[in-house]
Design an enzyme around this catalytic site. Structure first.
Site, PDB file in Angstrom:
ATOM      1  N   TRP A 110      39.356  48.915  40.766  1.00 53.69           N
ATOM      2  CA  TRP A 110      38.492  49.945  41.361  1.00 53.69           C
ATOM      3  C   TRP A 110      38.793  50.135  42.847  1.00 53.69           C
ATOM      4  O   TRP A 110      38.869  51.238  43.364  1.00 53.69           O
ATOM      5  CB  TRP A 110      37.045  49.496  41.162  1.00 53.69           C
ATOM      6  CG  TRP A 110      35.965  50.487  41.355  1.00 53.69           C
ATOM      7  CD1 TRP A 110      35.742  51.275  42.448  1.00 53.69           C
ATOM      8  CD2 TRP A 110      34.915  50.776  40.428  1.00 53.69           C
ATOM      9  NE1 TRP A 110      34.605  52.025  42.252  1.00 53.69           N
ATOM     10  CE2 TRP A 110      34.080  51.730  41.028  1.00 53.69           C
ATOM     11  CE3 TRP A 110      34.578  50.292  39.164  1.00 53.69           C
ATOM     12  CZ2 TRP A 110      32.936  52.235  40.397  1.00 53.69           C
ATOM     13  CZ3 TRP A 110      33.434  50.794  38.537  1.00 53.69           C
ATOM     14  CH2 TRP A 110      32.634  51.755  39.139  1.00 53.69           C
ATOM     15  N   HIS A 113      41.236  52.538  44.891  1.00 52.56           N
ATOM     16  CA  HIS A 113      40.865  53.873  45.373  1.00 52.56           C
ATOM     17  C   HIS A 113      40.298  53.697  46.774  1.00 52.56           C
ATOM     18  O   HIS A 113      39.166  53.247  46.933  1.00 52.56           O
ATOM     19  CB  HIS A 113      39.856  54.515  44.427  1.00 52.56           C
ATOM     20  CG  HIS A 113      40.419  54.730  43.056  1.00 52.56           C
ATOM     21  ND1 HIS A 113      40.967  55.920  42.665  1.00 52.56           N
ATOM     22  CD2 HIS A 113      40.580  53.887  42.015  1.00 52.56           C
ATOM     23  CE1 HIS A 113      41.413  55.813  41.420  1.00 52.56           C
ATOM     24  NE2 HIS A 113      41.187  54.584  41.005  1.00 52.56           N
ATOM     25  N   ARG A 223      40.374  57.094  35.728  1.00 50.50           N
ATOM     26  CA  ARG A 223      39.722  55.954  35.088  1.00 50.50           C
ATOM     27  C   ARG A 223      38.934  56.330  33.827  1.00 50.50           C
ATOM     28  O   ARG A 223      38.599  55.431  33.046  1.00 50.50           O
ATOM     29  CB  ARG A 223      38.809  55.248  36.094  1.00 50.50           C
ATOM     30  CG  ARG A 223      39.545  54.732  37.331  1.00 50.50           C
ATOM     31  CD  ARG A 223      40.721  53.834  36.984  1.00 50.50           C
ATOM     32  NE  ARG A 223      41.456  53.396  38.171  1.00 50.50           N
ATOM     33  CZ  ARG A 223      42.518  52.614  38.143  1.00 50.50           C
ATOM     34  NH1 ARG A 223      43.016  52.191  36.993  1.00 50.50           N
ATOM     35  NH2 ARG A 223      43.137  52.282  39.255  1.00 50.50           N
TER      36      ARG A 223
END
Lengths: 304, 304, 304, 304
Positions: A110, A113, A223
């Site tokens: 995650w 990003h 995602r």
């Protein structure tokens, strides 16, 4: 169940309070505020705050003084135009803040990003909870035999059972040892910043994550995609539902032009033109490699 | 007067409406919402939206489920601690969106701050208004004789008058020509994206500018500083007042630790220690260059 | 001619010197180093430095210790795969620094790409040169009648002549006045930071601009596009040629998958499938708006 | 020993090759290229590529055509001036790329610095090596009793021995189980992207990390600081040595104005002025909290 009664009480108290504001309000998002939607076995996503709505996107695109046009249909058309033509700055005018609880190995994907703001629970400062992600049997898959970076068939019963036993046993033992090393009972107690190194990557962490709508769409496109690892995809899919209620026009455009769309290469465009004109095109006459052709056929042929 | 009656009416209408929200509200900021505060002769700053308050900073720092601590004093202490120790991410949890009208040469300085979201009025798409910045006589200064990048004394009457005459005359003529080139009366009319090149840098533009509190503080520290050009400093100073009402604890910490503080070099620290211990230190014995010593003395000596 | 003899001599001197390095070298880019390639009437682009080559992309994707695979064909295939699947980080491993001279109104578009490093010539500190962009007659176009943000037909002779006269006259007068206000001959002389406000947006500025390859591709995709304003497109097109010689595999993939490719919406994918299966699809049966259908047909029909 | 003979051979081969370039070269950095400098028990840092030198900073600040001034002393003075006055963009004109091997819990701190480019070894795609960070006894410390986020005294022999036994035992068992779950010997073998979740945070990972000099200085200021966790500080300290050889003037300015300097608050400035003027100031008369006063005294009093 991810929340303690105290945590649930704090959330309920926040939800019960309303205030008066002059700011724009998204009714759809107000309904979701603070609620902890469960993801995986101990995780959750909850919206802490948001800024803007669909109208804020067109208002910024027009640099207008008030609400701009009264006609809602104009707003939808403009938003679709902006999305289609890769205008990114109007979508950056909306912002959202989430509180997310997630396994560390998901957090590590995650965080790649970068255009977002993050405050993570500090394991230097605090002690992590005894909560580990243990996959459901139906997502416990073998290594893919065709894709180095993916999963294949679901594991059979005996193998699955062995894996689950290992994951649970190691998590329990690691956490027991974590507590044992930290303990100040009859000893000094190891520093938290050191003890945490013994915890495996399926331990849960949590953070506040704040992002603008353009960058959130970029995150969701990658995602919520079928190639994303299942354990992050379930977070992205839930967030899609929240965004849909927050900015329905923008989400609709995103769904049509990004999530459900496809990118053709120059060779792909050429082949489509030939096929639409009635020509039969094969991989050999397409100019594409086998991998490209397979992906191209996945776009242009009816999967039915 | 920067606003037309129609624009003022749109703003009044927005201010008149209130809605109910579950989000945190900053009462101080609610008062400012939408109001166009004048800056320079035709510019303004107005707050369009905001996210978060002082409590949102500490809530994120603690990754808490609800409001966290009830004691307001704890919040202020934690905010001051975070600011003092250069923690940036908790301050990124607040966000604000401004509508700003400003001369192009100010916009060109402003945009160098990259960590923000911008939608500018497009002179490719639309026609700019006939509005130019003409300085007040009291800020019409000569080139500084000691600083290549700064102003010296205010210009005398006759020279000032000549300058103002030039600025006004050229602005008027440029805009007349801009309209003349655009005109489709008896001719095709030049494309807007080309005609705009004739307008000087004191023409006004406007944009929506959205930024998080950490990056806003960085902007304000550089642009509310006495070395900043006057024409951008007045925007920064006004924004300081707005931020003060929005997040009073965070602004107080910013004022103490950044705006009013000073950075000492390693040599500066050494000199301060010697001076505090009673030693007389001169530039020659300080190890600093003349420029550094002058700046250092500006910090440690009482200006009174 | 954009360069003075002194500037050309400095460039020649830099080009004449070679040094020994252990770093990877792109022979194609070495040929371009420092040379000022002319753009528009007084502008230029020149490469000041670069980091990496095609191999640096695959080396980072593999996180390898040395050059990685010996087979060059593997590198090209991997680079195409990475581009096709929107992997951005390996392309960020190459970096390039340009020195660009460009009109201010072009610089204002350019700077909207925020993920880059910029040092611009300071008109607070220095005096700008007497150089203005005056368009060639063949790009002096009327406002488009179908696109608010674009150009239509080239202006006829008499109108074109009037426009050129205005642009030249105003530029000359503005610069004369700029010098007059700055002059310290018999007066104090206006501060540079103020005098510059009189200069129109076609005056030339210059900057050092440094960017990684991923973000450069993003810039080039938007600015080398046929919808970009001509005056920035010519810079982008020149830079495409330089990048092609620097990282030929990456540029080839970019050309195929981005520059020459097309994005289909979910509705577009559905229509292509129906058309490839032999069905006749019209705007009415497509589910698309008229604007979307026109753009879609531009993709799937042979322009011949 | 972190490198296999094959890896060392690849590095040696790279170091043995030299090429000719027109680019600027930093002799100090050329010496370091590709060498893997050991950090912790299995980690390393090695420079893969760099762009620019001290002169590139001043060249960009001046937006010059060639090398700019010939006088090296002018470069040093300008660099110190830029650093002192918080000019960041000229330092962004230098770039460096590292290959780093580091424990996962260190990587998780490191990645919070977002303005950098990263390609990490993928545990979805590949299998991690059996390498874990086990602290040396002299850095195996107890939790600090005064700082929630820090270490106190080194653990005594018996407690230290128990901790080391736990860390080694759990690492071994976790990795044995990782291999067992991945094994395709008589079973399907768990997907890599799932199996990795069993590995603890002291397992080693590696990445390519590319950053500009301004952001690297920001990283080094926070991570080479005495409050940073030891395990990341040793990486930062090594990188300081590499940067010193790469851009000696810029590093010298960084050391003086950032690493060795101190920030005073407005209250701190006021107190220094009073103390330098001979007044005796105490915490009570300073207007500071106890924590602030303690930190302030740490700056202004001679530690000797």
């Amino acid at each position: 169940m991810p929340l303690t009664p105290e945590q649930q009480a704090e959330i309920d108290e926040e939800r019960a309070q309303t205030r008066t504001t002059r700011r724009v309000v998204s009714e759809g998002m107000e309904e979701h505020l603070y609620t902890a939607y469960p993801v995986l076995d101990h995780g959750f996503v909850r919206v802490i705050d948001y800024m803007g709505d669909d109208n804020a996107i067109t208002q910024a695109a027009r640099v207008s003084y008030g609400k701009g046009t009264k006609a809602v249909s104009n707003d939808e058309g403009l938003i679709r135009y902006l999305m289609r033509h890769w205008h990114s700055t109007p979508f950056e005018m909306c912002e959202v803040k989430f509180h997310v609880k997630l396994p560390v190995f998901v957090a590590r994907q995650w965080i790649r990003h970068r255009t977002a703001n993050v405050n993570e629970y500090s394991a230097r400062y605090s002690i992590l909870d005894r909560e580990f992600y243990i996959p459901e049997p139906e997502v416990l898959s073998a290594q893919s035999t065709i894709n180095n970076q993916g999963r294949g068939a679901v594991l059979e019963g005996a193998e699955a059972a062995r894996v689950l036993e290992i994951l649970k046993g190691d998590a329990t033992r690691s956490y027991d040892h974590y507590e044992e090393m930290l303990s100040q009972d009859g000893q000094d107690g190891l520093a938290r910043e050191l003890a945490r190194m013994n915890l495996p990557a399926n331990v849960y962490t949590q953070w506040y994550w704040k992002v603008d709508l353009h960058n959130l769409f970029h995150f969701l496109r990658l995602r919520a995609d079928s190639h994303a690892q299942y354990e992050i995809r379930v977070y992205a899919e839930l967030m899609c539902q929240l965004v849909k209620d927050w900015v329905p026009f923008a989400y609709g455009a995103f769904e049509d032009y990004r999530l459900g769309g496809a990118q053709l290469s120059a060779k792909g465009v050429e082949c489509v033109r030939r096929m639409v004109a009635g020509e039969e095109v094969t991989q050999e006459t397409s100019g594409m490699s086998k991998g490209e052709w397979r992906e191209f056929m996945g776009v242009v042929s009816d999967p039915g």
